[in-house]
Write a protein that holds these residues in place. Sequence first.
Motif, PDB file in Angstrom:
ATOM      1  N   GLY A  59      -7.368   5.257 -75.026  1.00 37.49           N
ATOM      2  CA  GLY A  59      -7.911   5.802 -73.671  1.00 37.49           C
ATOM      3  C   GLY A  59      -9.252   5.655 -73.455  1.00 37.49           C
ATOM      4  O   GLY A  59     -10.042   4.787 -72.898  1.00 37.49           O
ATOM      5  N   ARG A  60     -10.316   6.305 -74.645  1.00 29.38           N
ATOM      6  CA  ARG A  60     -11.742   6.523 -74.173  1.00 29.38           C
ATOM      7  C   ARG A  60     -11.941   5.185 -74.819  1.00 29.38           C
ATOM      8  O   ARG A  60     -12.962   4.699 -74.372  1.00 29.38           O
ATOM      9  CB  ARG A  60     -12.064   7.298 -75.322  1.00 29.38           C
ATOM     10  N   GLU A  61     -11.485   4.168 -75.740  1.00 31.58           N
ATOM     11  CA  GLU A  61     -11.603   2.370 -75.686  1.00 31.58           C
ATOM     12  C   GLU A  61     -11.918   1.544 -74.474  1.00 31.58           C
ATOM     13  O   GLU A  61     -12.077   0.815 -74.222  1.00 31.58           O
ATOM     14  CB  GLU A  61     -10.892   2.264 -77.504  1.00 31.58           C
ATOM     15  N   TRP A  62      -9.935   2.097 -73.781  1.00 30.43           N
ATOM     16  CA  TRP A  62      -9.261   1.601 -72.269  1.00 30.43           C
ATOM     17  C   TRP A  62     -11.036   1.229 -71.691  1.00 30.43           C
ATOM     18  O   TRP A  62     -11.404   0.271 -71.154  1.00 30.43           O
ATOM     19  CB  TRP A  62      -8.104   1.304 -72.125  1.00 30.43           C
ATOM     20  N   LEU A  63     -11.492   2.640 -71.401  1.00 27.99           N
ATOM     21  CA  LEU A  63     -12.097   2.698 -70.257  1.00 27.99           C
ATOM     22  C   LEU A  63     -13.353   1.899 -70.406  1.00 27.99           C
ATOM     23  O   LEU A  63     -14.084   1.934 -70.079  1.00 27.99           O
ATOM     24  CB  LEU A  63     -12.406   4.051 -69.511  1.00 27.99           C
ATOM     25  N   ARG A  64     -14.466   1.781 -72.307  1.00 32.43           N
ATOM     26  CA  ARG A  64     -15.733   1.470 -72.234  1.00 32.43           C
ATOM     27  C   ARG A  64     -15.822   0.253 -72.389  1.00 32.43           C
ATOM     28  O   ARG A  64     -16.542  -0.484 -71.718  1.00 32.43           O
ATOM     29  CB  ARG A  64     -15.676   2.100 -73.695  1.00 32.43           C
ATOM     30  N   ALA A  65     -14.415  -0.088 -72.657  1.00 31.86           N
ATOM     31  CA  ALA A  65     -14.139  -1.130 -72.457  1.00 31.86           C
ATOM     32  C   ALA A  65     -14.039  -1.648 -70.828  1.00 31.86           C
ATOM     33  O   ALA A  65     -13.927  -3.615 -70.348  1.00 31.86           O
ATOM     34  CB  ALA A  65     -13.031  -2.101 -73.276  1.00 31.86           C
ATOM     35  N   ASN A  66     -13.761  -1.157 -70.054  1.00 29.18           N
ATOM     36  CA  ASN A  66     -12.948  -1.706 -68.577  1.00 29.18           C
ATOM     37  C   ASN A  66     -14.536  -1.043 -66.886  1.00 29.18           C
ATOM     38  O   ASN A  66     -14.267  -0.215 -66.256  1.00 29.18           O
ATOM     39  CB  ASN A  66     -11.958  -1.246 -67.964  1.00 29.18           C
ATOM     40  N   ASP A  67     -15.031  -0.858 -68.261  1.00 30.19           N
ATOM     41  CA  ASP A  67     -16.740   0.357 -67.593  1.00 30.19           C
ATOM     42  C   ASP A  67     -16.777  -0.833 -66.200  1.00 30.19           C
ATOM     43  O   ASP A  67     -17.367  -0.253 -65.133  1.00 30.19           O
ATOM     44  CB  ASP A  67     -17.506  -0.093 -68.216  1.00 30.19           C
ATOM     45  N   ARG A  68     -17.083  -2.356 -66.154  1.00 28.02           N
ATOM     46  CA  ARG A  68     -16.857  -3.034 -65.023  1.00 28.02           C
ATOM     47  C   ARG A  68     -16.523  -2.754 -64.042  1.00 28.02           C
ATOM     48  O   ARG A  68     -16.663  -3.057 -62.705  1.00 28.02           O
ATOM     49  CB  ARG A  68     -17.627  -4.451 -64.993  1.00 28.02           C
ATOM     50  N   PHE A  69     -14.680  -2.581 -64.318  1.00 26.70           N
ATOM     51  CA  PHE A  69     -13.775  -2.839 -63.632  1.00 26.70           C
ATOM     52  C   PHE A  69     -13.730  -1.286 -62.879  1.00 26.70           C
ATOM     53  O   PHE A  69     -13.304  -1.718 -61.855  1.00 26.70           O
ATOM     54  CB  PHE A  69     -12.222  -2.578 -64.550  1.00 26.70           C
ATOM     55  N   ARG A  70     -13.593  -0.191 -63.844  1.00 23.73           N
ATOM     56  CA  ARG A  70     -13.955   1.242 -62.917  1.00 23.73           C
ATOM     57  C   ARG A  70     -15.207   0.598 -61.782  1.00 23.73           C
ATOM     58  O   ARG A  70     -14.972   1.230 -61.455  1.00 23.73           O
ATOM     59  CB  ARG A  70     -15.101   2.314 -63.949  1.00 23.73           C
ATOM     60  N   GLN A  71     -16.069   0.181 -62.306  1.00 26.57           N
ATOM     61  CA  GLN A  71     -17.257   0.722 -61.368  1.00 26.57           C
ATOM     62  C   GLN A  71     -16.975   0.067 -60.120  1.00 26.57           C
ATOM     63  O   GLN A  71     -17.243   0.215 -58.611  1.00 26.57           O
ATOM     64  CB  GLN A  71     -18.865  -0.306 -61.467  1.00 26.57           C
ATOM     65  N   ASP A  72     -16.138  -1.701 -60.001  1.00 29.49           N
ATOM     66  CA  ASP A  72     -15.608  -1.508 -59.372  1.00 29.49           C
ATOM     67  C   ASP A  72     -14.460  -1.489 -58.338  1.00 29.49           C
ATOM     68  O   ASP A  72     -14.759  -1.312 -57.127  1.00 29.49           O
ATOM     69  CB  ASP A  72     -14.806  -3.605 -59.751  1.00 29.49           C
TER      70      ASP A  72
END
Length: 363
Positions: free
Chosen positions: A107-120
Motif C-alpha cells: 500500500g505504501r509503495e503504491w501510494l508513493r508511485a501514484n502521488d500525482r494520481f492522488r493529487q489529481d
Amino acid sequence: MEAREISRAQARRIAVRAQALDLPRPGDLVEVVQQLSLLQIDPVAAIAPSAELVLWSRLGAGYRSADLVRALESRTLVEFNGMIRPVEDLPAHLAGHDEWPRQWDQGREWLRANDRFRQDVLNRLEDQGPLLSKEIPDTSQVSWPSSGWTNDRNVTQMLEFLVMRAEVAVSGRRGRQRVFDLAERVYPDLPELTLEEGLPLRDERRLTSLGIARTKGTAMPSEPVDVGQAGIPVTIEGVDGQWRVDPEALERDETTEFRGRAALLSPYDRLVFDRQRAQELFGFEFVVEVYKPANKRRWGYYALPILFRDRLIGKLDAKAERKEGVFEVYAIHQDVAFTEEMTVAVEAEIDALAHWLGLERLR
C-alpha cells in the motif's frame, strides 16, 4: 487486578444488555448507534439491509429508514471504512491517519508511485465534488495489482486509501453508491489523536458495546472482537481463558433486574458476529450461508438468529418478496425445543417484521 469469576448466565445478560436487546427498548436512533458504536454496511438485503435490521431489532416499529438518512445528512452519524459510526468516535478511528498504512508495504509503495494520481483525485474533488467514483478519471501511474475484485480498480482503491488517510470522506450515497468529497468539507472540526492515544479509546468503546469480550481474539476482516486491556479482567465459569468486562455493565447486572425479550437479529449483528464468543457464551452455532451453494446450507440463504431473553434459540429462514408483496417464511429452525412462551414471542416478532417491511406474511 485479580480476575473474578462470573457465571455464563451473567456473561450472556451483560452481552445482551450491552447490545440494547433487553427491555425497555431504546427510543432514539442516535442513542442506539452510540451504544452499539457501529452499524456494519453490507450489500445483501434478502430481507432488509443489515444496518436497517439492526436498528429495527432495537427500536421496533418506530424505526424508519428516513431517520438514518437524516442522521447521516446532519453528520450526527458518519460512514467510515464500511461502518456507520457516531461522529464523536471518529477521532479514535482516524488516529495516526497521516502515517497510514504503517505496516503495509504494498500500500505504501503504491501510494508513493501514484502521488500525482492522488493529487489529481483531490483536485477533482475540490473543484467538482462531491462525486461518485465513476465520475473521477483514472490517471494512475501504476495500476493496483490484486488477485481479487480490486485488480486494476485504481480510482476506487485510491479513494479507499484517502478515506483512511482522512483526506477524503464519504459524504453520502446515491442509491447504494458512495459519494466522495474532501474530508474537510464532510467532517466537523475534530481533535487529532496519535495512534497511541486512539487505540485504547477504540478498545474501550468496543467493550462498552459488547459488554464482555476476549482480551485477545481472532483477527477479523473489519472490526476486531478483542478489547486489549479495556475494562476489568474476569473469568467465566465453564469457559477457558481470560475475558474483560465493562465494569459499569457488570455493576448493572448485579444491581438491576434483567428484562429480556424476543428479537430477530441480522446475520451480521454484533451479538453473533464473533462466532467463537457466540458458541462459548450462548452455545450457539452459526455461519452466514449467503455464499454457500443451496444444497450445502443448513439454515438458509439469509437466516436471522433468534434471541429469547438471554439465549440464542434458533434461526429464521425467510425472504422479503417485494414484487409479490409478501414475506415468505421457509423455516424456523429450533436449536432448543420452543416452549409455548417462546413460540408466541417469536411468532409475534416475525409478524412485526413483516408489518415493518410493509409485506403480508406467508405462513
